[in-house]
Design a protein around this motif. Structure first.
Motif, PDB file in Angstrom:
ATOM      1  N   THR A 193     125.006  12.410  23.507  1.00 37.72           N
ATOM      2  CA  THR A 193     123.942  13.284  24.012  1.00 37.72           C
ATOM      3  C   THR A 193     123.048  13.840  22.915  1.00 37.72           C
ATOM      4  O   THR A 193     121.976  14.371  23.212  1.00 37.72           O
ATOM      5  CB  THR A 193     124.535  14.476  24.788  1.00 37.72           C
ATOM      6  OG1 THR A 193     125.271  15.325  23.892  1.00 37.72           O
ATOM      7  CG2 THR A 193     125.442  13.999  25.913  1.00 37.72           C
ATOM      8  N   GLN A 213     121.245  30.136  31.468  1.00 36.56           N
ATOM      9  CA  GLN A 213     122.504  29.753  30.846  1.00 36.56           C
ATOM     10  C   GLN A 213     123.495  29.247  31.887  1.00 36.56           C
ATOM     11  O   GLN A 213     124.274  28.326  31.602  1.00 36.56           O
ATOM     12  CB  GLN A 213     123.112  30.946  30.092  1.00 36.56           C
ATOM     13  CG  GLN A 213     124.364  30.614  29.295  1.00 36.56           C
ATOM     14  CD  GLN A 213     124.112  29.586  28.211  1.00 36.56           C
ATOM     15  OE1 GLN A 213     124.372  28.393  28.400  1.00 36.56           O
ATOM     16  NE2 GLN A 213     123.597  30.038  27.073  1.00 36.56           N
ATOM     17  N   PHE A 254     125.776  20.908  31.343  1.00 40.15           N
ATOM     18  CA  PHE A 254     126.545  20.419  30.204  1.00 40.15           C
ATOM     19  C   PHE A 254     127.885  19.851  30.662  1.00 40.15           C
ATOM     20  O   PHE A 254     128.249  18.725  30.316  1.00 40.15           O
ATOM     21  CB  PHE A 254     126.765  21.556  29.209  1.00 40.15           C
ATOM     22  CG  PHE A 254     127.683  21.197  28.067  1.00 40.15           C
ATOM     23  CD1 PHE A 254     127.202  20.514  26.970  1.00 40.15           C
ATOM     24  CD2 PHE A 254     129.027  21.541  28.102  1.00 40.15           C
ATOM     25  CE1 PHE A 254     128.039  20.172  25.912  1.00 40.15           C
ATOM     26  CE2 PHE A 254     129.878  21.207  27.053  1.00 40.15           C
ATOM     27  CZ  PHE A 254     129.383  20.517  25.964  1.00 40.15           C
ATOM     28  N   LEU A 295     125.483  27.292  23.279  1.00 41.36           N
ATOM     29  CA  LEU A 295     126.716  26.541  23.522  1.00 41.36           C
ATOM     30  C   LEU A 295     127.160  25.793  22.263  1.00 41.36           C
ATOM     31  O   LEU A 295     128.344  25.812  21.907  1.00 41.36           O
ATOM     32  CB  LEU A 295     126.522  25.557  24.677  1.00 41.36           C
ATOM     33  CG  LEU A 295     126.260  26.160  26.059  1.00 41.36           C
ATOM     34  CD1 LEU A 295     126.087  25.055  27.097  1.00 41.36           C
ATOM     35  CD2 LEU A 295     127.381  27.101  26.485  1.00 41.36           C
ATOM     36  N   THR A 296     126.231  25.138  21.591  1.00 40.36           N
ATOM     37  CA  THR A 296     126.611  24.397  20.384  1.00 40.36           C
ATOM     38  C   THR A 296     127.024  25.350  19.273  1.00 40.36           C
ATOM     39  O   THR A 296     127.926  25.039  18.483  1.00 40.36           O
ATOM     40  CB  THR A 296     125.470  23.488  19.913  1.00 40.36           C
ATOM     41  OG1 THR A 296     124.272  24.250  19.730  1.00 40.36           O
ATOM     42  CG2 THR A 296     125.213  22.381  20.914  1.00 40.36           C
ATOM     43  N   GLY A 312     119.124  14.671  23.262  1.00 37.60           N
ATOM     44  CA  GLY A 312     119.168  16.115  23.482  1.00 37.60           C
ATOM     45  C   GLY A 312     118.472  16.888  22.375  1.00 37.60           C
ATOM     46  O   GLY A 312     117.661  17.790  22.638  1.00 37.60           O
ATOM     47  N   ALA A 336     122.371  25.718  32.519  1.00 40.72           N
ATOM     48  CA  ALA A 336     122.631  24.867  31.358  1.00 40.72           C
ATOM     49  C   ALA A 336     124.116  24.545  31.225  1.00 40.72           C
ATOM     50  O   ALA A 336     124.491  23.420  30.884  1.00 40.72           O
ATOM     51  CB  ALA A 336     122.127  25.555  30.088  1.00 40.72           C
ATOM     52  N   THR A 337     124.974  25.515  31.508  1.00 41.39           N
ATOM     53  CA  THR A 337     126.417  25.308  31.392  1.00 41.39           C
ATOM     54  C   THR A 337     126.908  24.296  32.420  1.00 41.39           C
ATOM     55  O   THR A 337     127.690  23.393  32.098  1.00 41.39           O
ATOM     56  CB  THR A 337     127.168  26.636  31.561  1.00 41.39           C
ATOM     57  OG1 THR A 337     126.688  27.572  30.590  1.00 41.39           O
ATOM     58  CG2 THR A 337     128.669  26.443  31.374  1.00 41.39           C
ATOM     59  N   THR A 355     116.701  24.862  25.848  1.00 41.18           N
ATOM     60  CA  THR A 355     117.066  24.670  24.443  1.00 41.18           C
ATOM     61  C   THR A 355     117.795  25.885  23.906  1.00 41.18           C
ATOM     62  O   THR A 355     118.823  25.759  23.221  1.00 41.18           O
ATOM     63  CB  THR A 355     115.803  24.386  23.603  1.00 41.18           C
ATOM     64  OG1 THR A 355     115.286  23.108  23.972  1.00 41.18           O
ATOM     65  CG2 THR A 355     116.103  24.403  22.116  1.00 41.18           C
ATOM     66  N   CYS A 409     119.569  28.046  25.487  1.00 43.34           N
ATOM     67  CA  CYS A 409     120.910  28.127  26.081  1.00 43.34           C
ATOM     68  C   CYS A 409     121.840  27.069  25.507  1.00 43.34           C
ATOM     69  O   CYS A 409     123.014  27.346  25.205  1.00 43.34           O
ATOM     70  CB  CYS A 409     120.813  27.991  27.598  1.00 43.34           C
ATOM     71  SG  CYS A 409     119.949  29.366  28.389  1.00 43.34           S
ATOM     72  N   MET A 410     121.359  25.855  25.343  1.00 42.49           N
ATOM     73  CA  MET A 410     122.193  24.800  24.767  1.00 42.49           C
ATOM     74  C   MET A 410     122.511  25.088  23.303  1.00 42.49           C
ATOM     75  O   MET A 410     123.603  24.778  22.816  1.00 42.49           O
ATOM     76  CB  MET A 410     121.496  23.448  24.902  1.00 42.49           C
ATOM     77  CG  MET A 410     121.297  22.978  26.340  1.00 42.49           C
ATOM     78  SD  MET A 410     122.835  22.856  27.287  1.00 42.49           S
ATOM     79  CE  MET A 410     123.682  21.555  26.404  1.00 42.49           C
ATOM     80  N   GLU A 411     121.581  25.712  22.601  1.00 42.06           N
ATOM     81  CA  GLU A 411     121.845  26.107  21.216  1.00 42.06           C
ATOM     82  C   GLU A 411     122.968  27.147  21.148  1.00 42.06           C
ATOM     83  O   GLU A 411     123.752  27.166  20.199  1.00 42.06           O
ATOM     84  CB  GLU A 411     120.573  26.653  20.567  1.00 42.06           C
ATOM     85  CG  GLU A 411     119.578  25.579  20.169  1.00 42.06           C
ATOM     86  CD  GLU A 411     120.073  24.745  18.997  1.00 42.06           C
ATOM     87  OE1 GLU A 411     120.324  25.312  17.923  1.00 42.06           O
ATOM     88  OE2 GLU A 411     120.215  23.516  19.160  1.00 42.06           O
TER      89      GLU A 411
END
Length: 294
Positions: free
Chosen positions: A45, A192, A199, A134-135, A49, A195-196, A128, A130-132
């Motif tokens: 991803t 979020q 994911f 998570l990462t 991504g 996004a969760t 972006t 929200c995914m940031e």
């Protein structure tokens, strides 16, 4: 000091190159097909991504007034771009070994073009952000408990540790960009949740697809190993729950999680000079200079 005005770590891309050609099997994590497929799905991803992460921040770059934030955006783009290139390399190796992460990357890229690009700029940047988050919380977990990756093939370990440290360094860039222009933290909290779910659905589906293509049914040993990795005392899932929930606190900022010491830990414990392209080039120039003066 308030996190929004605190001195963030320098965001400087490191051009690394891991010896992925050393991988000899798609089951590169403890010879566990399920764990290996999960991490291959994650890797699949990142090129598409992170390309979208870069594009969504670029949509706002010219609206940013802070010179400091503009500089951080440049660093963010540089780091994410190089992450994509390294994951493209390992994805190609995994494809050749039987886990077609390249096909999954193309699938995600197609999904983003069809379903994300037509949405508003605000939604794209919020995703972006929200995914940031998570990462970043996964990165903190991996660098806090690096022993959880002891049975992972060394080149992939190095990839994840390096990727993790740079995710921590730039974890607030997209957030600060969004808040400086949109200022809508309630929207981020709603996003979020979306996004969760996205994911977990995407990574879960890609993990299943990789195993299906291999016609591989995980053994009970592999299922138990995966479950321990996710939910054990130092589990990937259980270990990030608190940091994940902090996102929904009013006024939360990514640097409320002050973990810059993990950057120094990586430099002292996990950084491999021979994989740093800048170091390689410097040594090559020194050797050329020495040969010329001999």
């Amino acid at each position: 000091m308030n996190a929004t005005v605190a001195q963030h770590p320098e965001i400087k891309p490191r051009h690394m190159s891991m010896p992925f050609e050393q991988l000899e099997t798609p089951y590169f994590f403890d010879n566990n097909a399920l764990l290996s497929a999960f991490f291959a799905a994650l890797s699949s991803t990142f090129p598409a991504g992170e390309g979208e992460f870069i594009d969504s921040v670029r949509l706002y770059r010219e609206k940013v007034s802070s010179d400091k934030l503009k500089q951080e955006i440049r660093g963010f783009i540089g780091q994410e771009g190089h992450h994509s290139r390294q994951h493209e390399r390992v994805n190609e190796i995994l494809r050749d070994l039987g886990f077609d992460a390249v096909a999954l990357d193309k699938d995600l890229g197609s999904y983003i073009k069809r379903h994300v690009h037509p949405r508003s700029d605000k939604f794209r940047l919020a995703m972006t952000v929200c995914m940031e988050h998570l990462t970043a919380i996964m990165a903190e977990h991996l660098l806090t408990y690096p022993e959880t990756l002891d049975k992972l093939a060394e080149p992939v370990q190095d990839l994840l540790y390096w990727h993790a440290v740079e995710e921590i360094e730039h974890k607030s860039v997209a957030f600060d960009t969004f808040m400086s222009i949109e200022g809508d933290q309630k929207y981020l909290r709603w996003c979020q949740v979306y996004a969760t779910l996205f994911f977990f659905h995407r990574i879960g589906w890609y993990t299943v697809k990789l195993l299906w293509w291999q016609k591989k049914m995980p053994s009970w040993r592999e299922v138990k190993g995966f479950w321990r990795f996710m939910t054990g005392p130092k589990g990937m899932f259980t270990g990030v729950i608190k940091n994940y929930m902090d996102w929904f606190k009013k006024g939360f900022h990514p640097w409320d999680h002050e973990n810059s010491e993990l950057i120094e830990r990586w430099k002292s414990e996990f950084y491999r000079e021979e994989q740093d392209l800048a170091v390689q080039k410097a040594k090559a120039r020194a050797a050329e200079k020495q040969a010329a003066t001999a």
